[in-house]
Design a protein around this motif. Structure first.
Motif, PDB file in Angstrom:
ATOM      1  N   LEU A 134       0.878  -1.169   0.000  1.00 46.01           N
ATOM      2  CA  LEU A 134       0.000   0.000   0.000  1.00 46.01           C
ATOM      3  C   LEU A 134       0.908   1.209   0.000  1.00 46.01           C
ATOM      4  O   LEU A 134       1.746   1.363   0.889  1.00 46.01           O
ATOM      5  CB  LEU A 134      -0.892  -0.010   1.242  1.00 46.01           C
ATOM      6  CG  LEU A 134      -1.657   1.275   1.583  1.00 46.01           C
ATOM      7  CD1 LEU A 134      -2.612   1.675   0.465  1.00 46.01           C
ATOM      8  CD2 LEU A 134      -2.405   1.099   2.911  1.00 46.01           C
ATOM      9  N   LYS A 135       0.746   2.079  -1.015  1.00 41.19           N
ATOM     10  CA  LYS A 135       1.660   3.209  -1.205  1.00 41.19           C
ATOM     11  C   LYS A 135       0.905   4.526  -1.186  1.00 41.19           C
ATOM     12  O   LYS A 135      -0.229   4.603  -1.642  1.00 41.19           O
ATOM     13  CB  LYS A 135       2.388   3.084  -2.553  1.00 41.19           C
ATOM     14  CG  LYS A 135       3.203   1.825  -2.732  1.00 41.19           C
ATOM     15  CD  LYS A 135       3.626   1.694  -4.195  1.00 41.19           C
ATOM     16  CE  LYS A 135       4.524   0.484  -4.394  1.00 41.19           C
ATOM     17  NZ  LYS A 135       5.810   0.633  -3.700  1.00 41.19           N
ATOM     18  N   PHE A 136       1.565   5.555  -0.693  1.00 42.42           N
ATOM     19  CA  PHE A 136       1.049   6.921  -0.725  1.00 42.42           C
ATOM     20  C   PHE A 136       2.102   7.799  -1.407  1.00 42.42           C
ATOM     21  O   PHE A 136       3.287   7.729  -1.063  1.00 42.42           O
ATOM     22  CB  PHE A 136       0.787   7.438   0.690  1.00 42.42           C
ATOM     23  CG  PHE A 136      -0.302   6.691   1.421  1.00 42.42           C
ATOM     24  CD1 PHE A 136      -1.594   7.198   1.492  1.00 42.42           C
ATOM     25  CD2 PHE A 136      -0.029   5.479   2.047  1.00 42.42           C
ATOM     26  CE1 PHE A 136      -2.596   6.510   2.170  1.00 42.42           C
ATOM     27  CE2 PHE A 136      -1.027   4.781   2.725  1.00 42.42           C
ATOM     28  CZ  PHE A 136      -2.305   5.296   2.785  1.00 42.42           C
ATOM     29  N   TRP A 137       1.652   8.625  -2.366  1.00 39.95           N
ATOM     30  CA  TRP A 137       2.539   9.519  -3.088  1.00 39.95           C
ATOM     31  C   TRP A 137       1.902  10.899  -3.208  1.00 39.95           C
ATOM     32  O   TRP A 137       0.696  11.064  -3.038  1.00 39.95           O
ATOM     33  CB  TRP A 137       2.804   9.026  -4.519  1.00 39.95           C
ATOM     34  CG  TRP A 137       3.452   7.704  -4.685  1.00 39.95           C
ATOM     35  CD1 TRP A 137       4.518   7.212  -4.012  1.00 39.95           C
ATOM     36  CD2 TRP A 137       3.081   6.688  -5.642  1.00 39.95           C
ATOM     37  NE1 TRP A 137       4.842   5.958  -4.474  1.00 39.95           N
ATOM     38  CE2 TRP A 137       3.979   5.612  -5.473  1.00 39.95           C
ATOM     39  CE3 TRP A 137       2.093   6.595  -6.614  1.00 39.95           C
ATOM     40  CZ2 TRP A 137       3.924   4.458  -6.248  1.00 39.95           C
ATOM     41  CZ3 TRP A 137       2.015   5.441  -7.380  1.00 39.95           C
ATOM     42  CH2 TRP A 137       2.926   4.385  -7.206  1.00 39.95           C
ATOM     43  N   LEU A 138       2.714  11.874  -3.599  1.00 48.06           N
ATOM     44  CA  LEU A 138       2.241  13.204  -3.966  1.00 48.06           C
ATOM     45  C   LEU A 138       2.857  13.615  -5.293  1.00 48.06           C
ATOM     46  O   LEU A 138       4.048  13.369  -5.538  1.00 48.06           O
ATOM     47  CB  LEU A 138       2.626  14.245  -2.902  1.00 48.06           C
ATOM     48  CG  LEU A 138       1.856  14.261  -1.583  1.00 48.06           C
ATOM     49  CD1 LEU A 138       2.501  15.267  -0.632  1.00 48.06           C
ATOM     50  CD2 LEU A 138       0.384  14.606  -1.800  1.00 48.06           C
ATOM     51  N   ASP A 139       2.047  14.223  -6.141  1.00 46.38           N
ATOM     52  CA  ASP A 139       2.533  14.922  -7.337  1.00 46.38           C
ATOM     53  C   ASP A 139       3.412  14.053  -8.237  1.00 46.38           C
ATOM     54  O   ASP A 139       4.490  14.466  -8.670  1.00 46.38           O
ATOM     55  CB  ASP A 139       3.287  16.192  -6.922  1.00 46.38           C
ATOM     56  CG  ASP A 139       2.404  17.163  -6.169  1.00 46.38           C
ATOM     57  OD1 ASP A 139       1.195  17.207  -6.459  1.00 46.38           O
ATOM     58  OD2 ASP A 139       2.906  17.868  -5.277  1.00 46.38           O
ATOM     59  N   MET A 140       2.950  12.863  -8.543  1.00 47.75           N
ATOM     60  CA  MET A 140       3.668  12.009  -9.482  1.00 47.75           C
ATOM     61  C   MET A 140       3.464  12.519 -10.913  1.00 47.75           C
ATOM     62  O   MET A 140       2.495  13.222 -11.217  1.00 47.75           O
ATOM     63  CB  MET A 140       3.181  10.576  -9.353  1.00 47.75           C
ATOM     64  CG  MET A 140       3.387   9.997  -7.967  1.00 47.75           C
ATOM     65  SD  MET A 140       5.124   9.753  -7.543  1.00 47.75           S
ATOM     66  CE  MET A 140       5.429   8.192  -8.354  1.00 47.75           C
ATOM     67  N   ILE A 141       4.377  12.128 -11.796  1.00 46.00           N
ATOM     68  CA  ILE A 141       4.423  12.634 -13.163  1.00 46.00           C
ATOM     69  C   ILE A 141       4.357  11.453 -14.135  1.00 46.00           C
ATOM     70  O   ILE A 141       5.041  10.442 -13.928  1.00 46.00           O
ATOM     71  CB  ILE A 141       5.723  13.430 -13.406  1.00 46.00           C
ATOM     72  CG1 ILE A 141       5.904  14.504 -12.334  1.00 46.00           C
ATOM     73  CG2 ILE A 141       5.741  14.047 -14.802  1.00 46.00           C
ATOM     74  CD1 ILE A 141       7.310  15.072 -12.290  1.00 46.00           C
ATOM     75  N   ALA A 142       3.574  11.577 -15.195  1.00 47.59           N
ATOM     76  CA  ALA A 142       3.464  10.515 -16.200  1.00 47.59           C
ATOM     77  C   ALA A 142       4.754  10.405 -17.006  1.00 47.59           C
ATOM     78  O   ALA A 142       5.382  11.405 -17.356  1.00 47.59           O
ATOM     79  CB  ALA A 142       2.292  10.798 -17.135  1.00 47.59           C
ATOM     80  N   VAL A 143       5.139   9.143 -17.295  1.00 47.77           N
ATOM     81  CA  VAL A 143       6.329   8.894 -18.111  1.00 47.77           C
ATOM     82  C   VAL A 143       5.974   7.999 -19.286  1.00 47.77           C
ATOM     83  O   VAL A 143       4.927   7.340 -19.301  1.00 47.77           O
ATOM     84  CB  VAL A 143       7.453   8.228 -17.284  1.00 47.77           C
ATOM     85  CG1 VAL A 143       8.004   9.174 -16.238  1.00 47.77           C
ATOM     86  CG2 VAL A 143       6.971   6.925 -16.645  1.00 47.77           C
ATOM     87  N   LYS A 144       6.847   7.958 -20.270  1.00 48.80           N
ATOM     88  CA  LYS A 144       6.671   7.093 -21.443  1.00 48.80           C
ATOM     89  C   LYS A 144       6.597   5.651 -20.955  1.00 48.80           C
ATOM     90  O   LYS A 144       7.461   5.180 -20.219  1.00 48.80           O
ATOM     91  CB  LYS A 144       7.835   7.290 -22.416  1.00 48.80           C
ATOM     92  CG  LYS A 144       7.652   6.651 -23.779  1.00 48.80           C
ATOM     93  CD  LYS A 144       8.789   7.097 -24.712  1.00 48.80           C
ATOM     94  CE  LYS A 144       8.555   6.596 -26.145  1.00 48.80           C
ATOM     95  NZ  LYS A 144       8.805   5.150 -26.252  1.00 48.80           N
ATOM     96  N   SER A 145       5.550   4.940 -21.361  1.00 47.96           N
ATOM     97  CA  SER A 145       5.280   3.625 -20.787  1.00 47.96           C
ATOM     98  C   SER A 145       6.145   2.512 -21.361  1.00 47.96           C
ATOM     99  O   SER A 145       6.546   1.591 -20.633  1.00 47.96           O
ATOM    100  CB  SER A 145       3.800   3.284 -20.948  1.00 47.96           C
ATOM    101  OG  SER A 145       3.373   3.472 -22.286  1.00 47.96           O
ATOM    102  N   ALA A 272      -7.278  -6.396   3.082  1.00 48.43           N
ATOM    103  CA  ALA A 272      -6.367  -6.150   4.199  1.00 48.43           C
ATOM    104  C   ALA A 272      -6.156  -4.661   4.443  1.00 48.43           C
ATOM    105  O   ALA A 272      -6.006  -4.218   5.591  1.00 48.43           O
ATOM    106  CB  ALA A 272      -5.031  -6.841   3.934  1.00 48.43           C
ATOM    107  N   ALA A 273      -6.125  -3.873   3.357  1.00 48.84           N
ATOM    108  CA  ALA A 273      -5.818  -2.445   3.467  1.00 48.84           C
ATOM    109  C   ALA A 273      -7.041  -1.578   3.724  1.00 48.84           C
ATOM    110  O   ALA A 273      -6.899  -0.390   4.027  1.00 48.84           O
ATOM    111  CB  ALA A 273      -5.125  -1.966   2.186  1.00 48.84           C
ATOM    112  N   LYS A 274      -8.231  -2.158   3.605  1.00 49.87           N
ATOM    113  CA  LYS A 274      -9.460  -1.365   3.728  1.00 49.87           C
ATOM    114  C   LYS A 274      -9.521  -0.545   5.011  1.00 49.87           C
ATOM    115  O   LYS A 274      -9.836   0.652   4.971  1.00 49.87           O
ATOM    116  CB  LYS A 274     -10.674  -2.277   3.607  1.00 49.87           C
ATOM    117  CG  LYS A 274     -12.002  -1.540   3.577  1.00 49.87           C
ATOM    118  CD  LYS A 274     -13.170  -2.507   3.354  1.00 49.87           C
ATOM    119  CE  LYS A 274     -14.494  -1.767   3.325  1.00 49.87           C
ATOM    120  NZ  LYS A 274     -15.628  -2.705   3.079  1.00 49.87           N
ATOM    121  N   PRO A 275      -9.210  -1.117   6.194  1.00 48.38           N
ATOM    122  CA  PRO A 275      -9.288  -0.293   7.407  1.00 48.38           C
ATOM    123  C   PRO A 275      -8.251   0.831   7.442  1.00 48.38           C
ATOM    124  O   PRO A 275      -8.504   1.882   8.039  1.00 48.38           O
ATOM    125  CB  PRO A 275      -9.052  -1.300   8.539  1.00 48.38           C
ATOM    126  CG  PRO A 275      -8.413  -2.480   7.900  1.00 48.38           C
ATOM    127  CD  PRO A 275      -8.935  -2.531   6.506  1.00 48.38           C
TER     128      PRO A 275
END
Length: 289
Positions: A134-145, A272-275
């Protein structure tokens, strides 16, 4: 996708966010290695100092917690893949200085671990599912896939708002949309949009460093990770929540990601991550957009 390497069957760890050590882009093969600007290395080191340091692989609470009678403990900075905080005691936690979003609160069930309490990511790992996260991020940027420049080429024609990123994800043929975008709520009042993304059968990654090449695809990077990034491969799926929050009046795109080996594993991770997701509270002064 979790950033933990090691499943010998079908886990594709295309990239890891920077840690105090250099790490292979993929768990095996001739994958490129992430490089980190010196400034970011210093930032992580300072974060570890501010959060009480990353000692042995012991629970974060034992390293940095408030006294036992205090309702909300501090989740220490400095947990990394190389130095995880394991089997964290169940309870309410608040992110401390040097983390992704100091003051963010959430409640962890027993025996979860963290492999990332750094300035660019909060990464939590459930018990019994060491390859999921389970990850938390801020302000990620799209890259060439896929193709030449994958993962390192920033897509300047893709905006950084939730709507712009979702439009790109749903329109890029390298991605398979397992679950279409739908309204969702994180915590009690953070309005988000959620979707599930996998890799399209037509993806042509073009890099043998990914074990499932050509069926691999990169999604995002962070300005502090460059040239590192985040990608998925094979049967891997990620449920993404994207929304806007404001801190000190400034808008940011807030990400919550559930990364799993395949669809069945994702369902277990969601349960598992719901709570945890339901318990998220923004720091004082921050509001959902």
């Amino acid at each position: 996708m979790s950033n933990i390497a090691g499943n010998p069957i079908n886990r594709q760890r295309l990239a890891r966010p920077p840690t105090p050590r250099f790490a292979p882009r993929w768990p095996s093969g001739p994958g490129r290695r992430l490089t980190m600007p010196a400034a970011f290395l210093l930032m992580v080191a300072l974060a570890a100092c501010q959060g009480g340091g990353a000692g042995s692989a012991s629970p974060a609470a034992s390293r940095s917690a408030s006294p036992a009678h205090t309702a909300v403990r501090t989740l220490a900075a400095g947990c990394t893949h190389a130095n995880p905080c394991q089997n964290i005691t169940a309870g309410a936690y608040r992110l401390g200085p040097g983390t992704l979003l100091p003051g963010l609160e959430l409640t962890l069930p027993a025996r979860w671990s963290s492999t990332g309490t750094i300035p660019t990511e909060l990464n939590l790992v459930p018990p019994g599912q060491p390859e999921d996260a389970l990850k938390f991020w801020l302000d990620m940027i799209a890259v060439k896939s896929t193709g030449p420049g994958h993962g390192t080429t920033i897509l300047k024609n893709v905006g950084t708002t939730p709507s712009a990123l979702i439009a790109w994800l749903t329109g890029d043929p390298d991605f398979r949309i397992v679950s279409k975008p739908a309204p969702a709520t994180v915590g009690q009042d953070i309005t988000m949009t959620s979707l599930v993304v996998g890799v399209s059968g037509s993806a042509n990654y073009g890099d043998p460093g990914c074990p499932s090449n050509p069926r691999c695809a990169d999604l995002f990077t962070n300005r502090h990770w460059r040239p590192g990034g985040y990608g998925i491969g094979g049967d891997e799926e990620v449920r993404l929540y994207l929304g806007t929050i404001k801190t000190n009046g400034n808008p940011h795109t807030f990400f919550v990601a559930l990364d799993a080996a395949d669809h069945a594993d994702l369902l277990r991770l969601e349960n598992a991550a719901k709570p945890i997701i339901g318990s998220v509270r923004l720091p004082s002064g921050a509001v959902g957009g």
